[in-house]
Design an enzyme around this catalytic site. Sequence first.
Site, short mmCIF file in Angstrom:
data_model
loop_
_atom_site.label_atom_id
_atom_site.label_comp_id
_atom_site.label_asym_id
_atom_site.label_seq_id
_atom_site.Cartn_x
_atom_site.Cartn_y
_atom_site.Cartn_z
N ASN A 210 -51.58 -16.15 12.15
CA ASN A 210 -51.13 -16.72 13.43
C ASN A 210 -50.13 -17.84 13.16
OD1 ASN A 210 -52.63 -19.32 13.18
ND2 ASN A 210 -54.36 -17.90 13.09
N ASP A 308 -68.02 -17.04 12.05
CA ASP A 308 -67.54 -18.23 12.74
C ASP A 308 -67.94 -19.45 11.89
OD1 ASP A 308 -67.38 -20.55 14.51
OD2 ASP A 308 -66.87 -19.05 16.03
N PHE A 325 -61.89 -27.35 18.06
CA PHE A 325 -60.64 -27.30 18.82
C PHE A 325 -60.67 -25.99 19.61
CE2 PHE A 325 -57.13 -30.30 17.87
CZ PHE A 325 -57.81 -31.17 17.04
N LYS A 343 -70.94 -22.75 20.65
CA LYS A 343 -70.92 -23.07 19.22
C LYS A 343 -71.78 -24.29 18.90
CE LYS A 343 -66.36 -21.00 18.58
NZ LYS A 343 -65.52 -20.55 17.47
O1 PMT Z 1 -51.68 -26.11 13.03
P1 PMT Z 1 -50.75 -26.56 14.13
O2 PMT Z 1 -49.46 -25.78 14.13
O3 PMT Z 1 -50.52 -28.05 14.11
O4 PMT Z 1 -51.44 -26.21 15.51
C1 PMT Z 1 -52.62 -26.85 15.89
C2 PMT Z 1 -53.61 -25.89 16.53
C3 PMT Z 1 -53.04 -25.41 17.85
C4 PMT Z 1 -53.86 -24.70 15.61
C5 PMT Z 1 -54.93 -26.68 16.72
O5 PMT Z 1 -54.67 -27.82 17.45
C6 PMT Z 1 -56.00 -25.84 17.40
O6 PMT Z 1 -56.08 -25.78 18.61
N1 PMT Z 1 -56.87 -25.20 16.58
C7 PMT Z 1 -57.89 -24.24 17.03
C8 PMT Z 1 -57.24 -22.92 17.19
C9 PMT Z 1 -58.08 -21.82 17.75
O7 PMT Z 1 -57.60 -20.76 17.70
O8 PMT Z 1 -59.26 -22.10 18.20
P2 PMT Z 1 -60.32 -20.97 18.73
O9 PMT Z 1 -60.38 -21.14 20.16
O10 PMT Z 1 -60.06 -19.62 18.15
O11 PMT Z 1 -61.62 -21.46 17.98
C10 PMT Z 1 -62.47 -22.48 18.48
C11 PMT Z 1 -62.97 -23.34 17.36
O12 PMT Z 1 -63.75 -22.55 16.47
C12 PMT Z 1 -61.87 -23.95 16.50
O13 PMT Z 1 -62.31 -25.22 16.15
C13 PMT Z 1 -61.80 -23.04 15.29
O14 PMT Z 1 -61.39 -23.75 14.12
C14 PMT Z 1 -63.24 -22.57 15.15
N2 PMT Z 1 -63.39 -21.23 14.59
C15 PMT Z 1 -62.91 -20.14 15.23
C16 PMT Z 1 -63.12 -18.90 14.72
C17 PMT Z 1 -63.84 -18.76 13.51
N3 PMT Z 1 -64.03 -17.56 12.98
N4 PMT Z 1 -64.29 -19.83 12.88
C18 PMT Z 1 -64.09 -21.07 13.39
O15 PMT Z 1 -64.51 -22.05 12.80
#
Ligand code: PMT
Length: 402
Positions: A210, A308, A325, A343
């Site tokens: 991504n 996750d 995030f 979570k």
């Molecule tokens: O890296 P940059 O270009 O500076 O951009 C920053 C960002 C937009 C990537 C960052 O600020 C951000 O929002 N990160 C989370 C991105 C995301 O896709 O989140 P999510 O909604 O898929 O996941 C929710 C949370 O679970 C996140 O904290 C993620 O790290 C975590 N997660 C998700 C999936 C997974 N398999 N394991 C995880 O730990």
Amino acid sequence: MQRLYRKRIVLGVGGGIAAYKSAELVRRLRDHGAEVRVVMTQGGREFITPLTLQALSGHPVHLDLLDPAAEAAMGHIELARWADLVLIAPATADLMARLAQGVANDLLTTVVLATNAPVALAPAMNQAMWADPATQANREQLLARGIRLFGPGSGSQACGDIGMGRMLEAEELARAAADCFETGMLTGRHLLITAGPTQENIDPVRYITNHSSGKMGFALAEAAAEAGARVTLVTGPVFLPTPDRVQRIDVVSARDMLAACEAAMPCDILIAAAAVADYRPEVVAPHKLKKDPSTGDGLLLQMVRNPDILATLAGRADRPFCVGFAAETENLLEYAARKLRDKNLDLIVANDVANPSIGFNSEDNAVSVIDRQQHETRFGQASKGHIARALVAFIAERYKES
Ligand code: PMT
């Protein structure tokens, strides 16, 4: 003494009998987590060998101003810039006099002139030399210039005299050195931060990923280190330099990231800023996939869920304070609040990535933090560095209350 953790101390060793205590001082400073580089004067070398201090500090001892090899490795200006504190122990009457006059005729006195870091002296000399008006005038002058004096103490001296002039003991000096540093909001805490994208291989030459650049996670790591934390940064593939005093672990896939995070546990606070791939190809083709005429223009990839990372760590018995995030393009607060619940998080940072100026790979960000009571705290658009410092202060506050 957490305040010495990862602090960089240049230890100057002057030519006095108390130089034997410098060996113990190096050990104490390192025991408290400081990094130590030793600079010895010519006189210091008469009392204790550089080899001893090299072995104890784990680095070559710096001896001469005019040694081209040493200057090429870490020159006097670099050493002066590197230091968070220059501590001279023992500081002889001669060294005090030279420093009071601003003389720079050897490596140690040159480093003192060139540094912007605090400078502290641990005087060590015969009681009559200490009491001499010349030494006392030098002492006044050094104090007036903001140079700190640790001691001296009083007691029996190597020469048989009794009085002021004994160098303080190693532990007393280590404590005085720690007092030179302020306690940060997160001093003594271990923060685990994830950053960047993950890459999930399709075949040896292709992968799914991504647009995360890692900028947000790296800015958080830098801000947390500035706040005094020990920081482990687990990052997917990005093109960013490692922030100062941060331990970086590079990974590729979501499963690698989980393994690296589990290995870095326990931690006090987890901040998951990584954009982790939710799915990966079920099978990674051993050879480059070829166009298959039997499937026409299409290609079907069977995907499976990745673990996750955040939910896994939030479910552990030694669960840290968990901050997630949520990157969303619609229903930002609703979806973020759902992730907080699902979570089992303490806080979630909602990131509206529909706006290209504040999302993936942008210089700025603007976020809302939601807590378990559904309270929303807004952080308006600013550079990711600025947002990171504000978030770290907010998280530290909430962590303390938890
Ligand atoms: O890296 P940059 O270009 O500076 O951009 C920053 C960002 C937009 C990537 C960052 O600020 C951000 O929002 N990160 C989370 C991105 C995301 O896709 O989140 P999510 O909604 O898929 O996941 C929710 C949370 O679970 C996140 O904290 C993620 O790290 C975590 N997660 C998700 C999936 C997974 N398999 N394991 C995880 O730990």
